[in-house]
Structures are given as structure tokens and as C-alpha cells.
Design an enzyme around this catalytic site. Structure first.
Site, PDB file in Angstrom:
ATOM      1  N   ASN A 115      -2.957  19.537  -1.090  1.00  0.00           N
ATOM      2  CA  ASN A 115      -4.009  18.921  -0.297  1.00  0.00           C
ATOM      3  C   ASN A 115      -3.650  18.812   1.179  1.00  0.00           C
ATOM      4  OD1 ASN A 115      -6.409  17.341   0.166  1.00  0.00           O
ATOM      5  ND2 ASN A 115      -5.088  15.542   0.218  1.00  0.00           N
ATOM      6  N   SER A 128      -6.923   5.541   3.594  1.00  0.00           N
ATOM      7  CA  SER A 128      -6.926   4.713   2.390  1.00  0.00           C
ATOM      8  C   SER A 128      -7.269   3.271   2.746  1.00  0.00           C
ATOM      9  CB  SER A 128      -5.557   4.761   1.712  1.00  0.00           C
ATOM     10  OG  SER A 128      -5.379   5.968   1.016  1.00  0.00           O
ATOM     11  N   LYS A 178       5.424   1.825  -2.995  1.00  0.00           N
ATOM     12  CA  LYS A 178       5.407   3.172  -3.561  1.00  0.00           C
ATOM     13  C   LYS A 178       5.663   3.057  -5.056  1.00  0.00           C
ATOM     14  CE  LYS A 178       4.732   7.360  -1.919  1.00  0.00           C
ATOM     15  NZ  LYS A 178       3.728   7.715  -0.902  1.00  0.00           N
ATOM     16  N   GLN A 183       7.109   3.880   4.099  1.00  0.00           N
ATOM     17  CA  GLN A 183       5.702   3.483   4.066  1.00  0.00           C
ATOM     18  C   GLN A 183       5.471   2.187   4.821  1.00  0.00           C
ATOM     19  OE1 GLN A 183       3.650   5.591   1.810  1.00  0.00           O
ATOM     20  NE2 GLN A 183       2.060   4.858   3.170  1.00  0.00           N
ATOM     21  N   LYS A 197       0.854  -1.190   0.000  1.00  0.00           N
ATOM     22  CA  LYS A 197       0.000   0.000   0.000  1.00  0.00           C
ATOM     23  C   LYS A 197       0.884   1.232   0.000  1.00  0.00           C
ATOM     24  CE  LYS A 197      -4.091   1.857   0.216  1.00  0.00           C
ATOM     25  NZ  LYS A 197      -3.686   2.685  -0.931  1.00  0.00           N
ATOM     26  N   LYS A 215       5.295   3.197   8.466  1.00  0.00           N
ATOM     27  CA  LYS A 215       4.126   4.063   8.652  1.00  0.00           C
ATOM     28  C   LYS A 215       2.844   3.241   8.644  1.00  0.00           C
ATOM     29  CE  LYS A 215       3.971   7.704   6.051  1.00  0.00           C
ATOM     30  NZ  LYS A 215       3.781   8.588   4.875  1.00  0.00           N
ATOM     31  N   THR A 260      -4.787  13.298   5.523  1.00  0.00           N
ATOM     32  CA  THR A 260      -3.387  13.496   5.904  1.00  0.00           C
ATOM     33  C   THR A 260      -3.214  14.784   6.698  1.00  0.00           C
ATOM     34  OG1 THR A 260      -2.710  12.328   3.894  1.00  0.00           O
ATOM     35  CG2 THR A 260      -1.010  13.527   5.083  1.00  0.00           C
ATOM     36  N   GLY A 297      -3.027   7.896  -4.433  1.00  0.00           N
ATOM     37  CA  GLY A 297      -2.485   9.127  -4.984  1.00  0.00           C
ATOM     38  C   GLY A 297      -1.264   9.599  -4.211  1.00  0.00           C
ATOM     39  N   ASP A 298      -0.599  10.604  -4.740  1.00  0.00           N
ATOM     40  CA  ASP A 298       0.564  11.210  -4.094  1.00  0.00           C
ATOM     41  C   ASP A 298       0.795  12.530  -4.818  1.00  0.00           C
ATOM     42  OD1 ASP A 298       2.812  10.312  -2.061  1.00  0.00           O
ATOM     43  OD2 ASP A 298       3.873  11.330  -3.672  1.00  0.00           O
TER      44      ASP A 298
END
Length: 449
Positions: A243, A380, A129, A114, A93, A117, A212, A168-169
Site C-alpha cells: 500500500n 487515522s 503497537k 510511534q 495509537k 511520530k 502514508t 492496520g500495518d
């Protein structure tokens, strides 16, 4: 700061040798390995199982060509990537970044971060990623659609709702996710929760957009509360104006703070009356203009070129929400000299190691990215759960779950720091808490993982 443990130093040296010219990845690995020194002393079983040697190596790295045609009929070629870093606790993820700076080093550092996290969220998701060196800026909607369709045509071979669920990123918003999802559905002939950050009309989650930024403030507020303080009455500076930054500004304001500065890659604005979020939304999210436009529309505000200068603005709380290594030692020294009391990282690895040392050595409350900005991936995962159950939760339900997750991340990080002799150091605490869950899963599943 040099390694105290020769075993971990040896692993780090091997990482540098095997991954030459990848400074961002080296930086992320070094920070985590130094945090694990007390773990290595207490847990010889982890050393014997070779967990650390395995965890610094991605399970899979995918590199592919992305060919597409621009509006002039010219063939364009970009590189696509997916780093499937660690699946010990769940499907991979992590986001898809579309930016000219994207390369293997940046994506490996992001996938590595990630992994821990996602572990901290307490949800069953592994780390990954991906993305491309494609730049959406200045492209038409049709050009972006053609790129996204080509990108997903190859990526679809490697992902799935129980294998790898991208999100998304930077550069990948609702528009890009929509184009990618449509192409995946066309190719696979199925409607599944393969991407998160989807539109609300086709499986997206309420509160995902805000997650976030809101999560960063929930974490920072808990960190402040634990030290008999809060956002209320504080002056806040936030880098970025995407964002994450905008929603962090919204939540900080709801908590009673005054946000006076935001930035983009060109420079930063200061509004001592408090940034007008409606104007920022119009400029950045609707019209997609540079933040300098704010100073033209709001009397009394100023714009200054050079985005790094934002850290010279005096504030009580700093929330770096732009990009990696944006806040260096000199900026940290300036913030401390100007009386900052807390720093919460909204971007991925926005502070250099030297900057982090400045904050910790001066007793500044510091929320590291892998803990403080985990709200996005947590929500997410909540979107994945809603998709699997064919349900849609209310904004209030998702927001309440998000707040609980961020509170638990803070508590678990603080607890681990104390247990391993570094009370108050949330960098060490977050690294250890995130690592231990992944390590236990890896050992339970055998050497194959």
C-alpha cells in the site's frame, strides 16, 4: 558514533541490560537518545523530572495466546501482542502487524517510534503497537477470519475509543480490520471508532489508504522545495510494492517524477519507461501475486531476484517503503555513488544507522521515518475525529489536511534542528520536536506518567 553525554549513555546501557536480545528496540532508543544530547544540556528540568528514564519504558506490555482452527480442523496457536507505549498526549495509537517476524523487540521499537511520530502530527494521540506472529500469506479467508476473531477476543479487553485505537500495518489490511472490527462489535455491543483503516461502509475515511504514501511524497517534496528542487523530472526508486509503496509511486508520478523500480521480498522489477501502476495494482492488490509477474506482462521490463539489489538501480530519489533495516551502509554508498539527491523513509526504520550516517555525511537530503511516514497515522487520527463526530469528510478535505500536517511536520523538524545546533539534520530535528511535546505533557501530569 559514541555517546557524548554520560547521562544518556547510562540510560541506554540500562535499556540494553533490561531488554536483552532486543536489537531493534536498542537501535531505535539509541538513535533518539543521541539526538537528545543538546536537549539535555539546555533543559535540566527534563533531566530532574526523570522523563527520559520513563520514556524508554513502555507503560504496558500485553502478551497473550491466540488459538484458532485451520481449514483442516487442526488447532493452531500464535502469540498476540499489544505494546501500549505512551499515553501522555492521547490514547495509544498504532498498527497491528501480522507477520512471522513479530516479537517483543520489533513491537517495542515500533511503539517507541510511534510515540514521537504521533507527537509530530500535532494531533492528540499517544504511541502503541501490536500484532501477532501469525502469517496471513497462504491462508484462506475463513482461516484469517477465525484467527482475527480469536485475536480480537483477547485484545478487546485492553482497548477502547478513548484508551487505545489500533490500526492496520504489515499483513493487516481492510480484510483483517473488518474481521477484527466485527468481533469487537459483537463482544462489546457498541459501534465505536475502535479501529482505523476501516472500510468506507462502516466508518472508514477517504484517503486513508493513500495517506502514508502520499504523505511521504508531500514531506519529501517540501524537503526538496526548501532546497530549491522538486520531484519534477526526477527518477525515483521505491522498495516494496504494498500500500505505501504503490501510493508513493502514484503521488511521485503526479509530481512529475518517473518511478522505475519496485520490489517485494523475492526481488525487484525495473521499468525504465516508468512503472505501470495499473498493472502493479492488478498483480499485488487484486491477484496477490509476486512482483516477478510484472516482467511477464510488461514488455521491456526486467525482474531480478534479491530485493536488496534494488538500491543498485541508479536514481535521483530513493524511497524505502518495505521493512526495517532494508537499506544498509553498502546500499547507501551505492546510492550516493550513483548520484542520489534525496532519501525519504516510507517504512519504519528502513535505513540502518550506518546508512543514515552515509546520507548525512554526504549532504543527501534525508527524511527520517518518524517524520516522513507519519501520514498514515495522521489520517487515522482524522478517521477517529470523523467517527467521534459521526461525520464523513470528502477525499479532498482529508487530503488537504494531510498535506498541511506533513508540511508542518517538516517545518517543525527543520526548526528544531536549527534551534538545537543541527541545521539541516531532520533526524535530530524530528526526534527533538517529537520528544519535547511528549516530555512537556509527562511533566505536567506528574511522575505517574
Amino acid at each position: 558514533m559514541a555517546f557524548k553525554n554520560t547521562y544518556l549513555e547510562g540510560i541506554f546501557n540500562k535499556v540494553c541490560a533490561r531488554n536483552a536480545n532486543e536489537p531493534e528496540f536498542h537501535q531505535a532508543v539509541e538513535e533518539v537518545l543521541k539526538s537528545l544530547e543538546p536537549v539535555v544540556e539546555k533543559r535540566p528540568d527534563i533531566v530532574k523530572a526523570g522523563v527520559i528514564e520513563r520514556i524508554v519504558e513502555p507503560e504496558r506490555q500485553i502478551l497473550f495466546r491466540v488459538s484458532w482452527v485451520n481449514d483442516k480442523g487442526e488447532v493452531q496457536v500464535n502469540r498476540g501482542f499489544r505494546i501500549q507505549y505512551n499515553s501522555a498526549i492521547g490514547p495509544y495509537k498504532g498498527g497491528l502487524r501480522l507477520h512471522p517476524s513479530v516479537n517483543a523487540s520489533i513491537l517495542k521499537f515500533l511503539g517507541f517510534e510511534q510515540t514521537f511520530k504521533n507527537s509530530l502530527t500535532g494531533l492528540p494521540i499517544g504511541g502503541g503497537k501490536g500484532g501477532s506472529d501469525f502469517d496471513p500469506k497462504g491462508k484462506s479467508d475463513l482461516e484469517i477470519m477465525r484467527f482475527c476473531q480469536s485475536f480480537m477476543t483477547e485484545l478487546a479487553k485492553h482497548i477502547g475509543p478513548d484508551t487505545d485505537v489500533p490500526a492496520g500495518d504489515i499483513g493487516t489490511g481492510a480484510r483483517e480490520i473488518g474481521y477484527m472490527y466485527g468481533q469487537y462489535k459483537r463482544l462489546q455491543n457498541e459501534f465505536t471508532g475502535i479501529l482505523t483503516g476501516k472500510g468506507l461502509t462502516y466508518g472508514g475515511s477517504l484517503a486513508r489508504t493513500e495517506a502514508t504514501g502520499y504523505g511521504l511524497c508531500y514531506f519529501t517534496e517540501k524537503m526538496l522545495n526548501d532546497n530549491n528542487d522538486s520531484f519534477k523530472g526526477k527518477v525515483v526508486v521505491i522498495s516494496g510494492s504494498g500500500n505505501v509503496a504503490i501510493n508513493a509511486a502514484v503521488k511521485a508520478t503526479q509530481f512529475g517524477a518517473k518511478v522505475i523500480a519496485l520490489s517485494d521480498s523475492g526481488g525487484y522489477i525495473v521499468d525504465n519507461n516508468g512503472v505501470n501502476i495499473d498493472v502493479i495494482n492488478q498483480i499485488k492488490l487484486v491477484e496477490r501475486l509476486r512482483i516477478s509477474e510484472y516482467a511477464k506482462r510488461v514488455p521491456g521490463s526486467t525482474y531480478t531476484e534479491n530485493c536488496h539489489g534494488i538500491w543498485s538501480v541508479k536514481c535521483d530519489i530513493a524511497l524505502p517503503c518495505a521493512t526495517q533495516n532494508e537499506l544498509d551502509k553498502a546500499s547507501a554508498d551505492t546510492l550516493v555513488g550513483n548520484g542520489v539527491i534525496a532519501v525519504g523513509e516510507g517504512a519504519n526504520m528502513p535505513s540502518t544507522p550506518e546508512a543514515i550516517d552515509v546520507f548525512i555525511n554526504n549532504g543527501i537530503l534525508f527524511g527520517p521515518a518518524k517524520a516522513a511516514n507519519a501520514g498514515g497515522v495522521a489520517t487515522s487520527a482524522l478517521e477517529m475525529a470523523q467517527n467521534s463526530a459521526r461525520l464523513s469528510w470528502t477525499f479532498e478535505e482529508v487530503d488537504a489536511r494531510l498535506k498541511d500536517i506533513m508540511t508542518n511536520i517538516y517545518k517543525n523538524s527543520a526548526k528544531a534542528a536549527k534551534e538545537y545546533g543541527a541545521e539541516g539534520n531532520l533526524v535530530i530535528g524530528a526526534n527533538i520536536a517529537g520528544f519535547l511535546k511528549v516530555a512537556e505533557a509527562m511533566m505536567a501530569q506528574g511522575v505517574a506518567y
